[in-house]
Design an enzyme around this catalytic site. Structure first.
Site, PDB file in Angstrom:
ATOM      1  N   GLY A  15       0.786  -1.100  -0.215  1.00 23.52           N
ATOM      2  CA  GLY A  15       0.080  -0.107  -0.030  1.00 23.52           C
ATOM      3  C   GLY A  15       0.786   1.239  -0.106  1.00 23.52           C
ATOM      4  N   GLN A  16       0.258   2.303  -0.008  1.00 22.17           N
ATOM      5  CA  GLN A  16       0.957   3.569  -0.154  1.00 22.17           C
ATOM      6  C   GLN A  16       1.757   4.182   1.092  1.00 22.17           C
ATOM      7  OE1 GLN A  16      -1.060   7.183  -0.674  1.00 22.17           O
ATOM      8  NE2 GLN A  16      -2.788   6.908   0.522  1.00 22.17           N
ATOM      9  N   ARG A  99     -18.654   4.636   9.313  1.00 21.75           N
ATOM     10  CA  ARG A  99     -17.439   4.359  10.051  1.00 21.75           C
ATOM     11  C   ARG A  99     -17.702   2.871  10.691  1.00 21.75           C
ATOM     12  NH1 ARG A  99     -12.831   6.300  12.400  1.00 21.75           N
ATOM     13  NH2 ARG A  99     -12.566   5.346  14.501  1.00 21.75           N
ATOM     14  N   ASN A 106     -13.370  -4.405   9.091  1.00 20.92           N
ATOM     15  CA  ASN A 106     -11.894  -4.588   9.233  1.00 20.92           C
ATOM     16  C   ASN A 106     -11.583  -5.557  10.522  1.00 20.92           C
ATOM     17  OD1 ASN A 106     -10.280  -3.584   7.316  1.00 20.92           O
ATOM     18  ND2 ASN A 106     -11.089  -1.648   7.712  1.00 20.92           N
ATOM     19  N   GLN A 113      -5.034 -12.020  12.721  1.00 20.11           N
ATOM     20  CA  GLN A 113      -3.391 -11.628  12.908  1.00 20.11           C
ATOM     21  C   GLN A 113      -3.090 -11.580  14.420  1.00 20.11           C
ATOM     22  OE1 GLN A 113      -2.918  -7.886  10.812  1.00 20.11           O
ATOM     23  NE2 GLN A 113      -3.393  -8.796   8.821  1.00 20.11           N
ATOM     24  N   ASP A 159      -1.300  12.455  14.908  1.00 14.74           N
ATOM     25  CA  ASP A 159      -2.112  13.360  15.404  1.00 14.74           C
ATOM     26  C   ASP A 159      -1.250  14.368  16.365  1.00 14.74           C
ATOM     27  OD1 ASP A 159      -4.596  12.080  14.341  1.00 14.74           O
ATOM     28  OD2 ASP A 159      -3.951  10.537  15.889  1.00 14.74           O
ATOM     29  N   ARG A 162       0.826  16.472  14.246  1.00 14.02           N
ATOM     30  CA  ARG A 162      -0.005  17.369  13.308  1.00 14.02           C
ATOM     31  C   ARG A 162      -0.088  18.587  14.438  1.00 14.02           C
ATOM     32  NH1 ARG A 162      -4.357  13.056  10.989  1.00 14.02           N
ATOM     33  NH2 ARG A 162      -3.160  13.101   8.776  1.00 14.02           N
ATOM     34  N   HIS A 187      -8.140   7.719  17.443  1.00 14.95           N
ATOM     35  CA  HIS A 187      -7.611   8.379  16.358  1.00 14.95           C
ATOM     36  C   HIS A 187      -8.606   8.541  15.186  1.00 14.95           C
ATOM     37  CE1 HIS A 187      -5.341   9.054  12.640  1.00 14.95           C
ATOM     38  NE2 HIS A 187      -5.731   8.199  11.917  1.00 14.95           N
TER      39      HIS A 187
HETATM   40  P1  NAX Z   1      -3.630   1.371   1.116  1.00 14.73           P
HETATM   41  O1  NAX Z   1      -4.985   1.038   0.513  1.00 14.73           O
HETATM   42  O2  NAX Z   1      -2.691   2.175  -0.143  1.00 14.73           O
HETATM   43  O3  NAX Z   1      -2.952  -0.001   1.397  1.00 14.73           O
HETATM   44  C1  NAX Z   1      -3.427  -0.874   2.271  1.00 14.73           C
HETATM   45  C2  NAX Z   1      -2.789  -2.168   1.866  1.00 14.73           C
HETATM   46  O4  NAX Z   1      -3.277  -3.226   2.882  1.00 14.73           O
HETATM   47  C3  NAX Z   1      -3.206  -2.641   0.395  1.00 14.73           C
HETATM   48  O5  NAX Z   1      -2.122  -3.092   0.120  1.00 14.73           O
HETATM   49  C4  NAX Z   1      -3.973  -4.010   1.027  1.00 14.73           C
HETATM   50  O6  NAX Z   1      -4.022  -5.126  -0.221  1.00 14.73           O
HETATM   51  C5  NAX Z   1      -3.503  -4.463   2.384  1.00 14.73           C
HETATM   52  N1  NAX Z   1      -4.567  -5.108   2.850  1.00 14.73           N
HETATM   53  C6  NAX Z   1      -5.753  -5.211   3.055  1.00 14.73           C
HETATM   54  N2  NAX Z   1      -6.146  -6.369   3.844  1.00 14.73           N
HETATM   55  C7  NAX Z   1      -5.041  -6.991   4.517  1.00 14.73           C
HETATM   56  C8  NAX Z   1      -4.875  -7.982   5.245  1.00 14.73           C
HETATM   57  N3  NAX Z   1      -5.982  -8.557   5.877  1.00 14.73           N
HETATM   58  N4  NAX Z   1      -3.463  -8.199   5.440  1.00 14.73           N
HETATM   59  C9  NAX Z   1      -2.645  -7.787   4.825  1.00 14.73           C
HETATM   60  N5  NAX Z   1      -2.624  -6.613   4.017  1.00 14.73           N
HETATM   61  C10 NAX Z   1      -3.900  -6.290   3.675  1.00 14.73           C
HETATM   62  O7  NAX Z   1      -3.810   2.237   2.254  1.00 14.73           O
HETATM   63  P2  NAX Z   1      -2.706   3.254   3.095  1.00 14.73           P
HETATM   64  O8  NAX Z   1      -2.729   4.463   2.543  1.00 14.73           O
HETATM   65  O9  NAX Z   1      -1.329   2.341   2.890  1.00 14.73           O
HETATM   66  O10 NAX Z   1      -3.192   2.873   4.701  1.00 14.73           O
HETATM   67  C11 NAX Z   1      -3.366   1.769   5.272  1.00 14.73           C
HETATM   68  C12 NAX Z   1      -4.070   2.133   6.621  1.00 14.73           C
HETATM   69  O11 NAX Z   1      -3.712   3.068   7.152  1.00 14.73           O
HETATM   70  C13 NAX Z   1      -5.600   2.339   6.267  1.00 14.73           C
HETATM   71  O12 NAX Z   1      -6.535   1.921   7.094  1.00 14.73           O
HETATM   72  C14 NAX Z   1      -5.670   4.031   6.596  1.00 14.73           C
HETATM   73  O13 NAX Z   1      -7.094   4.448   6.995  1.00 14.73           O
HETATM   74  C15 NAX Z   1      -4.721   3.885   7.747  1.00 14.73           C
HETATM   75  N6  NAX Z   1      -4.119   5.353   8.284  1.00 14.73           N
HETATM   76  C16 NAX Z   1      -4.030   5.461   9.660  1.00 14.73           C
HETATM   77  C17 NAX Z   1      -3.333   6.592  10.105  1.00 14.73           C
HETATM   78  C18 NAX Z   1      -3.045   6.839  11.555  1.00 14.73           C
HETATM   79  O14 NAX Z   1      -2.549   7.729  12.046  1.00 14.73           O
HETATM   80  N7  NAX Z   1      -3.400   5.653  12.414  1.00 14.73           N
HETATM   81  C19 NAX Z   1      -3.143   7.476   9.146  1.00 14.73           C
HETATM   82  C20 NAX Z   1      -3.026   7.417   7.802  1.00 14.73           C
HETATM   83  C21 NAX Z   1      -4.097   6.188   7.180  1.00 14.73           C
HETATM   84  O15 NAX Z   1      -5.093   7.000   6.863  1.00 14.73           O
END
Ligand code: NAX
Length: 328
Positions: A15-16, A99, A106, A113, A159, A162, A187
């Site tokens: 992911g990103q 939400r 999820n 896990q 947070d 920020r 969060h």
């Molecule tokens: P992306 O959608 O780019 O990447 C998520 C990756 O997780 C994907 O490659 C997907 O295939 C993989 N994935 C999904 N289910 C899975 C599983 N069961 N086992 C292993 N991998 C799995 O999201 P990204 O931008 O990287 O964000 C990841 C998560 O971070 C999201 O839930 C996002 O909401 C959360 N965030 C949390 C933040 C925080 O401060 N706690 C801030 C940033 C972000 O919003």
């Protein structure tokens, strides 16, 4: 903490956030230039081909400290013997998804896990980034009864960063001049960035920043809604800053918290400040650098703060109720 080789699992590695996180993990910046690193990447099966591309780039970076990379879609393999597990992967919130739907979608990821995390090293530490981070961490923790609850955390360091950045901008100082900001609760948009005890160059923040209305108003909402503002501007959710914060969390947990400062993390509440015991709630904590942390005690909570803390507490209680059947 010094180890010869540190093993780190990263879920959602394709992911990103993963893309910003992985090079910095392998560079030595986080665990030190004398510690080798073994990376364990967990992805869902359909994302494995894309993850192969990331692995190619990691290999092409020829990181001197990177010992090996394990790629798998099996949490039992991913978490085997790891010192740190960074749980980034989760399903993104789809269009029109509430939400509550996200929480129910999820949650099951973190039961499986959690069970697999019991295979981690004896000093295993877990940071949950994937949203809803607090409740996902709660589920993982409850499904890993052999791992001490203090080893689990939900990321609120973003947070915190920020909040520090907003205050630095307003006061015309650098983030290094600021101490003692707290993020309380979830969060989410109910989180409470609290500056009541904050100091700027050793002086109470309310003596340095005259605009008290801003401190009690726009400052708080800006931090609460920053994630949405990034999406609005960038068309994608925060990734570089989220990865940076997740790494900051590891650094904060791996070292002694300097001076009398603290940092915030979603941790398993011990009942301090009237927060339900066992809830994953962001609190001001200090780390001893040896694997333990403690909640900063004795902070005065005024009526304004208490109201905000109650709101985020109520949200986390509701989230917990929604996933009750997943808490083994
Ligand atoms: P992306 O959608 O780019 O990447 C998520 C990756 O997780 C994907 O490659 C997907 O295939 C993989 N994935 C999904 N289910 C899975 C599983 N069961 N086992 C292993 N991998 C799995 O999201 P990204 O931008 O990287 O964000 C990841 C998560 O971070 C999201 O839930 C996002 O909401 C959360 N965030 C949390 C933040 C925080 O401060 N706690 C801030 C940033 C972000 O919003």
């Amino acid at each position: 903490m010094s180890r010869k080789t540190v093993k780190v699992a990263v879920t959602g590695a394709a992911g990103q956030i993963g893309y910003s996180l992985l090079p910095r993990l392998a560079s030595g910046e986080i665990f030190g230039m004398d510690t080798k690193i073994s990376l364990h990447f967990l992805e869902i099966t359909p994302a494995l081909p894309m993850l192969e591309g990331v692995v190619m780039e990691m290999n092409d970076s020829a990181f001197p400290l990177l010992e090996n990379i394990i790629v798998t879609d099996d949490p039992n393999i991913a978490f085997d013997g790891v010192n740190w597990a960074m749980l980034v992967g989760s399903k993104p919130r789809g269009k029109g998804m509430l939400r509550g739907d996200l929480i129910r979608e999820n949650g099951p990821i973190f039961t499986g896990q959690g069970a697999a995390l019991q295979r981690g090293a004896s000093d295993l530490r877990v940071i949950v980034v994937g949203n809803p981070a607090n409740t996902n961490a709660l589920i993982a923790m409850n499904n890993a009864p052999d791992v001490p609850s203090g080893r689990f955390a939900a990321l609120t360091h973003l947070d915190q960063n920020r909040a520090y950045s907003q205050i630095a901008g307003k006061a015309g100082v650098t983030v290094n001049d600021i101490r003692k900001i707290t993020i309380w609760g979830n969060h989410s948009a109910t989180q409470y960035p609290d500056v009541s005890h904050a100091l700027i160059n050793g002086k109470p923040i309310f003596d340095v920043i005259d605009d008290h209305e801003w401190l009690r108003g726009d400052f708080i909402t800006t931090v609460q809604k920053r994630g949405a503002a990034i999406i609005q501007a960038r068309g994608k959710s925060s990734a570089a800053s989220a990865a940076n914060a997740a790494l900051n969390h590891i650094q904060a947990m791996e070292s002694v918290t300097p001076g009398d400062n603290w940092f915030s993390s979603g941790v398993c509440s011990d009942g301090s400040y009237g927060i339900d015991e066992g809830l994953m709630f962001s609190l001001p904590i200090r780390s001893d650098g040896k694997g333990s942390w403690s909640v900063v005690q004795g902070l005065e909570i005024d009526a304004f703060s208490q109201e905000k803390i109650n709101a985020t507490l109520e949200e986390l209680r509701n989230e917990k109720a929604m996933v009750a059947e997943l808490l083994a």
